[in-house]
Design an enzyme around this catalytic site. Sequence first.
Site, short mmCIF file in Angstrom:
data_model
loop_
_atom_site.label_atom_id
_atom_site.label_comp_id
_atom_site.label_asym_id
_atom_site.label_seq_id
_atom_site.Cartn_x
_atom_site.Cartn_y
_atom_site.Cartn_z
N SER A 1 0.83 -1.21 0.00
CA SER A 1 0.00 0.00 0.00
C SER A 1 0.85 1.25 0.00
CB SER A 1 -0.91 0.04 1.22
OG SER A 1 -1.63 1.26 1.22
N HIS B 1 -7.54 -3.26 4.68
CA HIS B 1 -6.94 -1.92 4.65
C HIS B 1 -7.70 -1.05 3.65
CE1 HIS B 1 -4.42 1.00 2.55
NE2 HIS B 1 -3.73 1.17 3.66
N ASN B 2 -7.95 -1.60 2.48
CA ASN B 2 -8.63 -0.82 1.45
C ASN B 2 -10.09 -0.55 1.79
OD1 ASN B 2 -6.15 -1.19 0.24
ND2 ASN B 2 -7.00 -1.47 -1.80
N LYS C 1 -4.52 -6.56 3.35
CA LYS C 1 -4.52 -5.44 2.39
C LYS C 1 -5.95 -5.11 1.95
CE LYS C 1 -3.33 -2.21 -0.35
NZ LYS C 1 -3.37 -2.19 -1.75
N GLU D 1 -9.99 2.21 4.09
CA GLU D 1 -9.64 3.40 3.27
C GLU D 1 -10.89 3.98 2.60
OE1 GLU D 1 -6.32 2.66 0.49
OE2 GLU D 1 -7.61 3.49 -1.07
P1 NAP Z 1 -0.61 -1.06 -14.48
O1 NAP Z 1 0.16 0.19 -14.51
O2 NAP Z 1 -1.84 -1.18 -15.29
O3 NAP Z 1 0.39 -2.27 -14.87
C1 NAP Z 1 -0.11 -3.56 -15.09
C2 NAP Z 1 1.05 -4.48 -15.39
O4 NAP Z 1 0.54 -5.80 -15.60
C3 NAP Z 1 1.82 -4.09 -16.68
O5 NAP Z 1 3.17 -4.40 -16.49
C4 NAP Z 1 1.19 -5.04 -17.71
O6 NAP Z 1 2.02 -5.31 -18.80
C5 NAP Z 1 1.00 -6.27 -16.88
N1 NAP Z 1 0.01 -7.19 -17.45
C6 NAP Z 1 -1.32 -6.99 -17.56
N2 NAP Z 1 -1.91 -8.09 -18.10
C7 NAP Z 1 -0.92 -8.98 -18.34
C8 NAP Z 1 -0.88 -10.29 -18.86
N3 NAP Z 1 -2.01 -10.91 -19.26
N4 NAP Z 1 0.31 -10.92 -18.94
C9 NAP Z 1 1.44 -10.31 -18.54
N5 NAP Z 1 1.48 -9.05 -18.03
C10 NAP Z 1 0.31 -8.41 -17.92
O7 NAP Z 1 -1.05 -1.45 -12.97
P2 NAP Z 1 -0.43 -0.97 -11.59
O8 NAP Z 1 -1.10 0.26 -11.12
O9 NAP Z 1 1.04 -1.02 -11.67
O10 NAP Z 1 -0.96 -2.13 -10.63
C11 NAP Z 1 -0.33 -3.39 -10.55
C12 NAP Z 1 -0.91 -4.13 -9.37
O11 NAP Z 1 -0.67 -3.36 -8.19
C13 NAP Z 1 -2.42 -4.32 -9.45
O12 NAP Z 1 -2.77 -5.54 -8.87
C14 NAP Z 1 -2.94 -3.18 -8.59
O13 NAP Z 1 -4.22 -3.42 -8.08
C15 NAP Z 1 -1.89 -3.13 -7.50
N6 NAP Z 1 -1.78 -1.86 -6.77
C16 NAP Z 1 -1.86 -0.68 -7.42
C17 NAP Z 1 -1.73 0.50 -6.71
C18 NAP Z 1 -1.77 1.83 -7.39
O14 NAP Z 1 -1.82 2.86 -6.68
N7 NAP Z 1 -1.72 1.88 -8.72
C19 NAP Z 1 -1.52 0.46 -5.32
C20 NAP Z 1 -1.41 -0.76 -4.69
C21 NAP Z 1 -1.54 -1.92 -5.42
P3 NAP Z 1 2.01 -4.38 -20.12
O15 NAP Z 1 2.91 -3.23 -19.79
O16 NAP Z 1 2.55 -5.25 -21.18
O17 NAP Z 1 0.60 -3.96 -20.36
#
Ligand code: NAP
Length: 476
Positions: A133, A190-191, A187, A194
């Site tokens: 988080s 937590h959300n 987590k 939130e």
């Molecule tokens: P993001 O920017 O959309 O990135 C998604 C990643 O997953 C990219 O590297 C994408 O690859 C890859 N991906 C998607 N589908 C795929 C597939 N079928 N096979 C292989 N790779 C694949 O998302 P993010 O914000 O970084 O979030 C990532 C995780 O962290 C999620 O579970 C999210 O819920 C969690 N999270 C996010 C936040 C936040 O504030 N954003 C906070 C805590 C947790 P490509 O580049 O090739 O599309």
Amino acid sequence: MQTTKADLGVLGLGVMGAMLALNFADNGKFNVGLFNRTVEKATRLKTDNPDLAERLHPSETLEDFVASLATPRVIVLMLSAGSAVDEQIAQLQPLLEDGDIVIDAGNADFNDTRRRNALYDGTGLHFVGMGVSGGESGARHGPSIMVGGSAEAWTRLKPLLEPIAAKYDGSPCIDWLGTDGAGHFVKTIHNGIEYADMQMIAEIYAILRDGAGQGAGDIGAVFADWNTRGLSSYLIEITASVLKEVDAETGKPLVDFIVDEAGQKGTGRWSVIEAQKLGIGATALEAAVAARCVSAARAMRLTAAGIYDDIPVESGVFGATAADIAELESALEIAKIVAYAQGYAVLDAASKEFGWDLPMGEIARIWRAGCIIRSVLLQDIMQAYAGGAKVENLLLVPAFADRIKAGQGALRKVVAKAAAAGIPVPALSSALAYFDDLRRARGAANLVQGQRDYFGAHTFRRLDRDGVFHHIWPEA
Ligand code: NAP
């Protein structure tokens, strides 16, 4: 060509994965293997960060990525939750060896994490579900990290993960919380908390805007002031900043131009679903999730506004005197305690259900920095669990009971006035209703039991004698 093997690998270099990889290289001084489905993102991360480039090692194929890591390997998946994780795990499986650890650091449904853990059982590999988080900035500079999985895996991961975690008074905001899905479950809750915290803040904002006629800047100043006392938290702090921000084009508060439809990605909803499955009333969390759903139906709301705009509501019930503002502050503080108590009650129930023995005080400790719900309240929650104290519900803890007794009147007045003024406060009012339900020695469920016995012969128990009874009720 890379000669040294990387200490660990990050697979999935979207917003969070890229920041986490940089954090490992920067704060951990680790050599980090990089791989992403869209391959260019890995090489670009290296070229865009020349100061860390010597510790960033992109690969163009999954095979090269796995081969670039020191064994036994540690691979951090930071992917979109769901099928992407299953697909990636399947592709990795034949490339891994005994002792390798795969961490899912995304926002997984803990049920999926339990299922994936079971897949790894007996393979010699370890699967770790890890909640992270703090958003993009947290991932880069220090998130709060909730680790699940085997104790053996944690022993190996601790020196790799502690350097990248947020620090509170120098102590890393990370811990192992239990087996299989424990980290992702915590987590999720937590959300959920939130969501409730954000919704309650938004309800107070609506009261000040629509009930007291305050402008965004003035409301921002109120929140900034509150951030110096009992409500001090990241969410109050950013609320003040958001409200004070001025739109460069119009010179007016930016927040006044933002469409009032809230998005959600699922974790808040999961928290409520799990609370329901565990039989725990987490009403403030439920109200917050539902409020986002209603907000998203904007077209329907606009139609309804046209149909019901002639319904009279009381005006002038809210003011903005120092006393009015103090009442709102107190109301928010009490409702927030109730929301946290509900979240903790869900954690407690899950801990028993899944045999995790969750360290409740420790959870408060690791939420004090890095994560979105960091707040001074967590210090008090940590105290409530000091020495491993067993707490049935935080509202029963004397320190919180004293605060609730002192502040519940303010919450009651605010909810009543909001109802009269026609300002919806679903999270504040559900927190109050929960509190009133909880403190009521004689509830109304005796009537519900009578109704259930009437139409379904579900039986009931009596206050005046032992046993289970069914009554032959008169026909309707
Ligand atoms: P993001 O920017 O959309 O990135 C998604 C990643 O997953 C990219 O590297 C994408 O690859 C890859 N991906 C998607 N589908 C795929 C597939 N079928 N096979 C292989 N790779 C694949 O998302 P993010 O914000 O970084 O979030 C990532 C995780 O962290 C999620 O579970 C999210 O819920 C969690 N999270 C996010 C936040 C936040 O504030 N954003 C906070 C805590 C947790 P490509 O580049 O090739 O599309």
